[in-house]
Scaffold this motif. Structure first.
Motif, short mmCIF file in Angstrom:
data_model
loop_
_atom_site.label_atom_id
_atom_site.label_comp_id
_atom_site.label_asym_id
_atom_site.label_seq_id
_atom_site.Cartn_x
_atom_site.Cartn_y
_atom_site.Cartn_z
N UNK A 154 0.77 -1.29 -0.08
CA UNK A 154 0.03 0.00 -0.05
C UNK A 154 0.70 1.46 -0.13
N UNK A 155 1.90 1.32 0.84
CA UNK A 155 2.72 2.38 0.82
C UNK A 155 3.55 2.46 -0.75
N UNK A 156 3.80 1.47 -1.16
CA UNK A 156 4.48 1.72 -2.45
C UNK A 156 3.62 2.32 -3.51
N UNK A 157 2.45 1.47 -3.50
CA UNK A 157 1.42 2.04 -4.56
C UNK A 157 0.98 3.51 -4.49
N UNK A 158 0.83 3.92 -3.15
CA UNK A 158 0.54 5.56 -3.10
C UNK A 158 1.71 6.35 -3.14
N UNK A 159 2.75 5.91 -3.44
CA UNK A 159 4.09 6.84 -3.57
C UNK A 159 4.44 6.76 -4.93
N UNK A 160 3.74 6.16 -5.83
CA UNK A 160 3.89 6.17 -7.26
C UNK A 160 3.38 7.15 -7.87
N UNK A 161 3.83 7.72 -9.15
CA UNK A 161 3.15 8.98 -9.58
C UNK A 161 1.58 8.62 -9.94
N UNK A 162 0.88 9.44 -9.61
CA UNK A 162 -0.67 9.27 -9.50
C UNK A 162 -1.17 8.06 -8.89
N UNK A 163 -0.20 7.86 -7.89
CA UNK A 163 -0.90 6.60 -6.88
C UNK A 163 -1.81 6.76 -6.03
N UNK A 164 -2.24 8.04 -5.65
CA UNK A 164 -3.31 8.52 -4.88
C UNK A 164 -2.77 8.62 -3.28
N UNK A 165 -3.67 9.12 -2.65
CA UNK A 165 -3.78 9.39 -1.25
C UNK A 165 -3.99 8.00 -0.31
N UNK A 166 -3.04 7.91 0.54
CA UNK A 166 -3.00 6.56 1.28
C UNK A 166 -4.41 6.37 1.82
N UNK A 167 -4.90 7.42 2.47
CA UNK A 167 -6.42 7.21 3.02
C UNK A 167 -7.56 6.82 1.93
N UNK A 168 -7.34 7.44 0.72
CA UNK A 168 -8.23 7.15 -0.32
C UNK A 168 -8.26 5.68 -0.84
N UNK A 169 -6.77 5.46 -0.91
CA UNK A 169 -6.69 4.04 -1.52
C UNK A 169 -6.95 2.92 -0.41
N UNK A 170 -6.97 3.11 0.95
CA UNK A 170 -7.51 2.56 1.80
C UNK A 170 -9.11 2.34 1.75
N UNK A 171 -9.64 3.50 1.69
CA UNK A 171 -11.06 3.63 1.59
C UNK A 171 -11.54 2.80 0.22
N UNK A 172 -11.02 3.03 -0.78
CA UNK A 172 -11.41 2.54 -1.72
C UNK A 172 -11.17 0.83 -1.69
N UNK A 173 -10.04 0.26 -1.35
CA UNK A 173 -10.11 -1.10 -1.21
C UNK A 173 -10.84 -1.74 -0.24
N UNK A 174 -11.41 -1.04 0.79
CA UNK A 174 -12.22 -1.42 1.87
C UNK A 174 -13.62 -1.45 1.01
N UNK A 175 -13.97 -0.59 0.40
CA UNK A 175 -15.30 -0.60 -0.55
C UNK A 175 -15.39 -1.93 -1.55
N UNK A 176 -14.05 -2.11 -1.84
CA UNK A 176 -13.81 -3.08 -2.90
C UNK A 176 -14.37 -4.49 -2.01
N UNK A 209 -14.70 2.02 -9.19
CA UNK A 209 -14.77 3.17 -8.14
C UNK A 209 -13.70 4.28 -8.59
N UNK A 210 -12.69 3.83 -9.61
CA UNK A 210 -11.81 5.02 -10.17
C UNK A 210 -12.72 5.87 -10.99
N UNK A 211 -13.38 5.29 -11.87
CA UNK A 211 -14.20 6.03 -12.94
C UNK A 211 -15.16 6.83 -12.02
N UNK A 212 -15.86 6.39 -11.01
CA UNK A 212 -16.92 7.20 -10.23
C UNK A 212 -16.08 8.49 -9.66
N UNK A 213 -14.61 8.18 -9.21
CA UNK A 213 -13.91 9.31 -8.61
C UNK A 213 -13.62 10.48 -9.71
#
Length: 278
Positions: A154-176, A209-213
């Motif tokens: 998760x840390x690596x993903x959110x630190x990639x270019x356009x990886x997104x915010x960690x909180x948002x990534x966690x929220x999206x993963x939780x929704x999935x 969820x990405x498309x909705x965002x």
């Protein structure tokens, strides 16, 4: 470069052209003191970051070995991902790695409830996470659970270019995860994570969820939506029930076009389950 402050044996703060920089290298501070010149042959990395203060504080508080391990993981990750990670990774991952090592040594293991989803959604990052915990095991002689590989991913993903915010990534993963649990509960089946239909569903839900965002919607016309509803009525019922759960739990409303695509994926799961039952 003159040494302004020694952080540990392998890291110093220097003044260079009026700027403070964190300079790292094996034994770079050995037999050195304030105002001494840094030996150029000792320099391995130079950090000029907005977060130099945070990095300096961190380096002065954690074992040198932990920083070295974190940097080795970052170097490996950037090569494996073929991209440069955000400079923030040097602070957040080092902090996480150090804390994780200490927790593991104390016999404390934190369960990652999103382990399976992270493993499927961020496959490459998870593979790097596995390499990381194996590397830590070799160096520190401790065994970390796969949960830690997922945290690192998760840390690596959110630190990639356009990886997104960690909180948002966690929220999206939780929704999935919640969407999949809603579907499997109503279908009353166990969905194996190595099932290709399950993997396709997970990936599609994330893209939904990405498309909705980004306010993008799949262009499925009404005629095709109606055909899908009529051809797969049971799967459509599961899809609409899942959508209601998503709205209730997270306040996210799925458009009809997206429900059509999700229905098709659910139908694949149903067919796969029937084959297994036979």
């Amino acid at each position: 470069m003159k040494i302004k402050k020694i952080l540990n044996n392998n890291a110093v703060i220097v003044l260079d052209e009026g700027k403070e920089k964190v300079v790292v290298g094996s034994g770079i501070a050995f037999n050195r003191k304030r105002n001494d010149l840094v030996l150029p042959q000792k320099i391995e990395k130079i950090f000029v970051m907005k977060e130099n203060d945070k990095l300096a504080q961190l380096l002065s508080r954690i074992p040198e070995e932990h920083f070295t391990i974190s940097e080795e993981i970052i170097t490996y990750a950037e090569k494996a991902l073929h991209t440069k990670l955000s400079e923030h990774i040097h602070v957040v991952l080092t902090d996480h790695i150090s804390f994780a090592i200490e927790r593991t040594r104390d016999g404390i293991h934190i369960q990652n409830k999103l382990l399976h989803e992270i493993k499927l959604l961020y496959t490459k990052e998870f593979e790097i996470g596995i390499w990381a915990i194996q590397h830590i095991q070799e160096v520190c002689k401790i065994t970390m659970p796969l949960d830690e590989a997922a945290f690192i991913a998760l840390h690596l993903h959110t630190m990639k270019p356009q990886g997104g915010d960690l909180r948002q990534t966690l929220r999206q993963t939780t929704m999935v995860r919640d969407m999949v649990q809603s579907i499997s509960k109503r279908m009353d089946i166990f969905i194996a994570e190595d099932d290709i239909s399950y993997q396709r569903l997970i990936t599609h839900l994330r893209h939904t969820l990405d498309r909705l965002d980004h306010y993008e919607i799949h262009s499925l016309d009404e005629e095709m939506s109606e055909i899908i509803r009529e051809k797969y009525p049971h799967s459509y019922t599961f899809a609409t029930a899942m959508a209601k759960d998503l709205l209730q739990l997270h306040g996210i409303e799925l458009p009809e076009q997206e429900l059509g695509y999700i229905t098709v994926h659910i139908e694949r799961l149903r067919k796969a389950e029937k084959k297994v039952a036979k």
